[in-house]
Scaffold this motif. Structure first.
Motif, PDB file in Angstrom:
ATOM      1  N   GLY A   5      60.157  45.945  52.716  1.00 45.04           N
ATOM      2  CA  GLY A   5      60.194  46.871  51.606  1.00 45.04           C
ATOM      3  C   GLY A   5      60.853  46.304  50.364  1.00 45.04           C
ATOM      4  N   HIS A   6      60.243  46.552  49.221  1.00 45.78           N
ATOM      5  CA  HIS A   6      60.929  46.267  47.963  1.00 45.78           C
ATOM      6  C   HIS A   6      60.320  47.133  46.868  1.00 45.78           C
ATOM      7  CE1 HIS A   6      57.596  43.666  46.442  1.00 45.78           C
ATOM      8  NE2 HIS A   6      57.487  43.303  47.695  1.00 45.78           N
ATOM      9  N   GLY A   7      61.155  47.545  45.966  1.00 46.21           N
ATOM     10  CA  GLY A   7      60.748  48.416  44.881  1.00 46.21           C
ATOM     11  C   GLY A   7      61.890  49.309  44.449  1.00 46.21           C
ATOM     12  N   HIS A   8      62.553  49.917  45.418  1.00 49.38           N
ATOM     13  CA  HIS A   8      63.575  50.916  45.098  1.00 49.38           C
ATOM     14  C   HIS A   8      65.004  50.391  45.155  1.00 49.38           C
ATOM     15  CE1 HIS A   8      60.651  53.896  44.550  1.00 49.38           C
ATOM     16  NE2 HIS A   8      60.499  54.321  45.786  1.00 49.38           N
ATOM     17  N   LEU A   9      65.182  49.080  45.336  1.00 46.20           N
ATOM     18  CA  LEU A   9      66.499  48.434  45.364  1.00 46.20           C
ATOM     19  C   LEU A   9      67.347  48.887  46.547  1.00 46.20           C
ATOM     20  CD1 LEU A   9      67.454  48.230  41.574  1.00 46.20           C
ATOM     21  CD2 LEU A   9      66.126  46.667  42.972  1.00 46.20           C
ATOM     22  N   ASP A  10      66.734  48.917  47.698  1.00 45.68           N
ATOM     23  CA  ASP A  10      67.452  49.164  48.939  1.00 45.68           C
ATOM     24  C   ASP A  10      68.254  47.911  49.302  1.00 45.68           C
ATOM     25  OD1 ASP A  10      68.322  50.400  51.222  1.00 45.68           O
ATOM     26  OD2 ASP A  10      66.336  50.765  52.049  1.00 45.68           O
ATOM     27  N   GLU A  11      69.033  48.010  50.356  1.00 42.84           N
ATOM     28  CA  GLU A  11      69.838  46.869  50.796  1.00 42.84           C
ATOM     29  C   GLU A  11      68.941  45.665  51.053  1.00 42.84           C
ATOM     30  OE1 GLU A  11      72.969  45.669  54.370  1.00 42.84           O
ATOM     31  OE2 GLU A  11      71.989  47.630  54.360  1.00 42.84           O
ATOM     32  N   GLY A  12      69.318  44.524  50.500  1.00 39.47           N
ATOM     33  CA  GLY A  12      68.537  43.308  50.669  1.00 39.47           C
ATOM     34  C   GLY A  12      67.558  43.036  49.551  1.00 39.47           C
ATOM     35  N   GLU A  13      67.342  43.997  48.664  1.00 37.56           N
ATOM     36  CA  GLU A  13      66.370  43.830  47.578  1.00 37.56           C
ATOM     37  C   GLU A  13      67.001  43.383  46.269  1.00 37.56           C
ATOM     38  OE1 GLU A  13      63.568  47.037  46.826  1.00 37.56           O
ATOM     39  OE2 GLU A  13      64.256  48.012  48.647  1.00 37.56           O
ATOM     40  N   ARG A  14      68.161  43.915  45.962  1.00 42.40           N
ATOM     41  CA  ARG A  14      68.680  43.919  44.592  1.00 42.40           C
ATOM     42  C   ARG A  14      69.131  42.547  44.095  1.00 42.40           C
ATOM     43  NH1 ARG A  14      71.800  48.853  42.137  1.00 42.40           N
ATOM     44  NH2 ARG A  14      72.107  48.141  40.011  1.00 42.40           N
ATOM     45  N   TYR A  15      69.940  41.840  44.869  1.00 37.93           N
ATOM     46  CA  TYR A  15      70.473  40.540  44.438  1.00 37.93           C
ATOM     47  C   TYR A  15      69.691  39.418  45.107  1.00 37.93           C
ATOM     48  CZ  TYR A  15      74.220  43.297  42.480  1.00 37.93           C
ATOM     49  OH  TYR A  15      74.921  44.217  41.748  1.00 37.93           O
ATOM     50  N   VAL A  16      69.336  38.423  44.317  1.00 34.20           N
ATOM     51  CA  VAL A  16      68.429  37.374  44.796  1.00 34.20           C
ATOM     52  C   VAL A  16      69.091  36.008  44.685  1.00 34.20           C
ATOM     53  CG1 VAL A  16      66.398  38.717  44.138  1.00 34.20           C
ATOM     54  CG2 VAL A  16      67.368  37.088  42.492  1.00 34.20           C
ATOM     55  N   PRO A  17      68.669  35.055  45.524  1.00 35.86           N
ATOM     56  CA  PRO A  17      69.148  33.680  45.351  1.00 35.86           C
ATOM     57  C   PRO A  17      68.702  33.156  43.980  1.00 35.86           C
ATOM     58  CG  PRO A  17      68.011  33.977  47.464  1.00 35.86           C
ATOM     59  CD  PRO A  17      67.731  35.193  46.657  1.00 35.86           C
ATOM     60  N   PHE A  18      69.599  32.421  43.322  1.00 34.15           N
ATOM     61  CA  PHE A  18      69.269  31.884  42.004  1.00 34.15           C
ATOM     62  C   PHE A  18      70.187  30.706  41.712  1.00 34.15           C
ATOM     63  CE2 PHE A  18      69.089  31.365  37.484  1.00 34.15           C
ATOM     64  CZ  PHE A  18      67.843  31.816  37.096  1.00 34.15           C
ATOM     65  N   PHE A  19      69.595  29.525  41.539  1.00 34.89           N
ATOM     66  CA  PHE A  19      70.396  28.361  41.167  1.00 34.89           C
ATOM     67  C   PHE A  19      69.545  27.370  40.389  1.00 34.89           C
ATOM     68  CE2 PHE A  19      69.029  28.017  45.583  1.00 34.89           C
ATOM     69  CZ  PHE A  19      68.413  26.780  45.650  1.00 34.89           C
ATOM     70  N   LEU A  20      70.228  26.515  39.626  1.00 34.01           N
ATOM     71  CA  LEU A  20      69.581  25.497  38.802  1.00 34.01           C
ATOM     72  C   LEU A  20      70.059  24.120  39.234  1.00 34.01           C
ATOM     73  CD1 LEU A  20      70.702  28.010  36.779  1.00 34.01           C
ATOM     74  CD2 LEU A  20      69.146  26.843  35.208  1.00 34.01           C
ATOM     75  N   TYR A  21      69.171  23.146  39.081  1.00 33.92           N
ATOM     76  CA  TYR A  21      69.506  21.773  39.471  1.00 33.92           C
ATOM     77  C   TYR A  21      68.844  20.826  38.481  1.00 33.92           C
ATOM     78  CZ  TYR A  21      69.483  17.377  42.073  1.00 33.92           C
ATOM     79  OH  TYR A  21      69.633  16.075  42.444  1.00 33.92           O
ATOM     80  N   GLY A  22      69.548  19.772  38.128  1.00 37.27           N
ATOM     81  CA  GLY A  22      68.987  18.762  37.239  1.00 37.27           C
ATOM     82  C   GLY A  22      70.087  17.989  36.553  1.00 37.27           C
ATOM     83  N   PRO A  23      69.729  16.927  35.823  1.00 34.74           N
ATOM     84  CA  PRO A  23      70.752  16.081  35.189  1.00 34.74           C
ATOM     85  C   PRO A  23      71.538  16.790  34.100  1.00 34.74           C
ATOM     86  CG  PRO A  23      68.543  15.441  34.485  1.00 34.74           C
ATOM     87  CD  PRO A  23      68.364  16.398  35.617  1.00 34.74           C
ATOM     88  N   GLY A  24      70.961  17.818  33.494  1.00 37.54           N
ATOM     89  CA  GLY A  24      71.686  18.533  32.458  1.00 37.54           C
ATOM     90  C   GLY A  24      72.422  19.755  32.965  1.00 37.54           C
ATOM     91  N   VAL A  25      72.370  19.974  34.289  1.00 39.20           N
ATOM     92  CA  VAL A  25      72.988  21.163  34.883  1.00 39.20           C
ATOM     93  C   VAL A  25      74.365  20.808  35.424  1.00 39.20           C
ATOM     94  CG1 VAL A  25      72.763  22.910  36.692  1.00 39.20           C
ATOM     95  CG2 VAL A  25      70.731  22.116  35.459  1.00 39.20           C
TER      96      VAL A  25
END
Length: 486
Positions: free
Chosen positions: A425-445
């Motif tokens: 399930g996703h749409g209504h921001l239930d547990e497990g939906e709201r916050y997502v993995p997010f990261f950046l990688y590279g020589p300027g990071v």
């Protein structure tokens, strides 16, 4: 890797009429009522009764189309049902009508959707219904498979169509005045009830950023390579932590991670991608669900910004995304065995790099999301798809390095939304939906950095503008993620 055919694009739009909860409710209610009275189709009085019933129920149809009743608010949907039964307690109910509605709903969701459809589309087992019934009953998202939301909605609507139509038309066995004054007060009371629930109890929608993005000058000595955005559709943050994903976790450790990256509401794929690559919210870009009634976003996207400076961006994704991003999408067919989907997408990504040389390439990996929808996000198969994505991204990064395309490149790895229990399930921001993995990688990071402040996926587009030296999209609201860079 085949592109999505014209037939698949149309079929995907048609399927959304049944997949998305808002259009499903009226379609299903009307369909059930018509099927139940199939023997009376040749009788003109039936169509008169049916039309009058639909006319009477129209305000309720509109009310349920306008309001979501997300998460625990769906429990309150039963109060109008009980109120209607009490107000019209002298009505002779037809149990067969409601039994047919419940039976067809369970057949459609558990077998036709959860087994037959997924077997033909992605190769799910013919025995998938043995698990899918539990997912339907637990599902809390905004699709038709949300049993706890759909059941009270269509039962009340069937009652209104059947009762109002029969009494309005003076059908034998339903004598007496329907009580139109009472019905009007009932509809008004239900509308006020819904407004109060959403005004005072619906308090978990992410707050919008009020102003537009402040431009940020890019340092002249900053690396100026390409940007690759790798979106693992539907990847839950906690399941990523559990997964054996050494390559992505090494990138995360050697780059900058945003630990409180929040998706948008409603957390549907086309909505999230539209917000990520315009930098603004659904009310502004116009995409409010996977069911896109009017094609195309209303504002500029990052792809429009890149064209202004003579650069090219491409989005490799499923047919649904064409409805919002149009010709900037390199479509992939979603009709293939799910074990092959991400591998084929990766091969298509390589072909785009070789032939089109885009400065920005966004790749949507779909197998994790499809596994969550068909088999549940809390099972072993879902975690395995995250691990397979890790292997494929490692291979893709190595291939880019061999070609020289990874030199000075910046990689952004994220999910568009998470997944809750139930049918992924996703749409209504239930547990497990709201916050997502997010990261950046590279020589300027910046290396080994964790940013714990809350951020939103609407920062993706302005950050891409910053990295690629393009103007901000016209309605961008998210701040540039400058604390990720040297």
């Amino acid at each position: 890797m085949k592109k999505a055919s014209g037939f698949e694009i149309i079929a995907a739009r048609c399927w959304n009429l049944l997949n998305e909860g808002k259009p499903f409710t009226p379609i299903f209610t009307i369909g059930v009522y018509a099927l139940y009275h199939m023997n009376a189709w040749g009788d003109g009085s039936f169509w008169e009764r049916f039309g009058l019933g639909l006319l009477a129920a129209l305000p309720l149809f509109a009310l349920y189309f306008y309001y979501d009743f997300p998460l625990f608010l769906r429990n309150y949907l039963w109060f109008p049902v009980v109120a209607a039964l009490l107000l019209w307690r002298d009505t002779a109910l037809d149990p067969g009508l409601y039994a047919l509605g419940i039976g067809l709903f369970l057949f459609f969701t558990i077998y036709f959707w959860g087994t037959f459809y997924y077997h033909l589309r992605i190769g799910t087992s013919w025995w998938n219904f043995k698990r899918f019934w539990k997912l339907v009953l637990k599902n809390s998202d905004s699709t038709s498979g949300n049993a706890q939301e759909q059941l009270p909605k269509f039962l009340l609507l069937l009652f209104a169509v059947d009762t109002a139509g029969a009494k309005w038309a003076g059908t034998p066995g339903q004598p007496g005045d329907f009580g139109w004054g009472t019905y009007i007060w009932f509809v008004l009371g239900t509308a006020v009830y819904a407004w109060v629930l959403h005004r005072y109890l619906f308090d978990w929608k992410p707050k919008e950023i009020p102003g537009y993005t402040e431009p940020v000058a890019r340092p002249s000595d900053a690396p100026g390579g390409k940007v690759f955005v790798l979106v693992i559709d539907g990847m839950r943050k906690d399941r990523f932590e559990e997964a054996n994903a050494p390559f992505l976790k090494r990138w995360r450790a050697e780059g900058t991670e945003y630990t409180q990256m929040e998706t948008v509401y409603p957390a549907r794929t086309v909505v999230c991608f539209s917000s990520m690559f315009t930098g603004t919210y659904p009310r502004e870009h116009g995409i409010t669900s996977n069911m896109v009634w009017k094609l195309g976003i209303k504002v500029e996207s990052i792809f429009d910004s890149l064209r202004k400076v003579g650069k090219r961006g491409r989005l490799l994704g499923i047919a649904h995304l064409i409805d919002s991003m149009g010709g900037d999408v390199e479509s992939v067919t979603a009709v293939m065995h799910n074990d092959k989907a991400d591998r084929n997408i990766m091969e298509r990504a390589k072909l785009i790099v070789e032939e089109q040389h885009p400065e920005l390439l966004v790749v949507q990996f779909i197998a994790t999301d499809q596994t969550g929808h068909s088999m549940g996000a809390l099972y072993e198969e879902y975690r395995q798809k995250i691990e397979e994505a890790d292997v494929l991204i490692a291979e893709f990064a190595g291939w880019l390095a061999q070609r020289g395309d990874a030199e000075n490149a910046t990689f952004i790895v994220c999910a568009d939304h998470g997944q809750a229990d139930g049918i992924g399930g996703h749409g209504h921001l239930d547990e497990g939906e709201r916050y997502v993995p997010f990261f950046l990688y590279g020589p300027g990071v910046r290396q080994g950095v964790k940013i714990d402040a809350k951020h939103s996926l609407v920062s993706v587009a302005p950050t891409l503008s910053y990295l690629l030296g393009a103007p901000l999209p016209s309605h961008s609201r998210g701040p540039v993620l400058t604390d990720a860079f040297q």
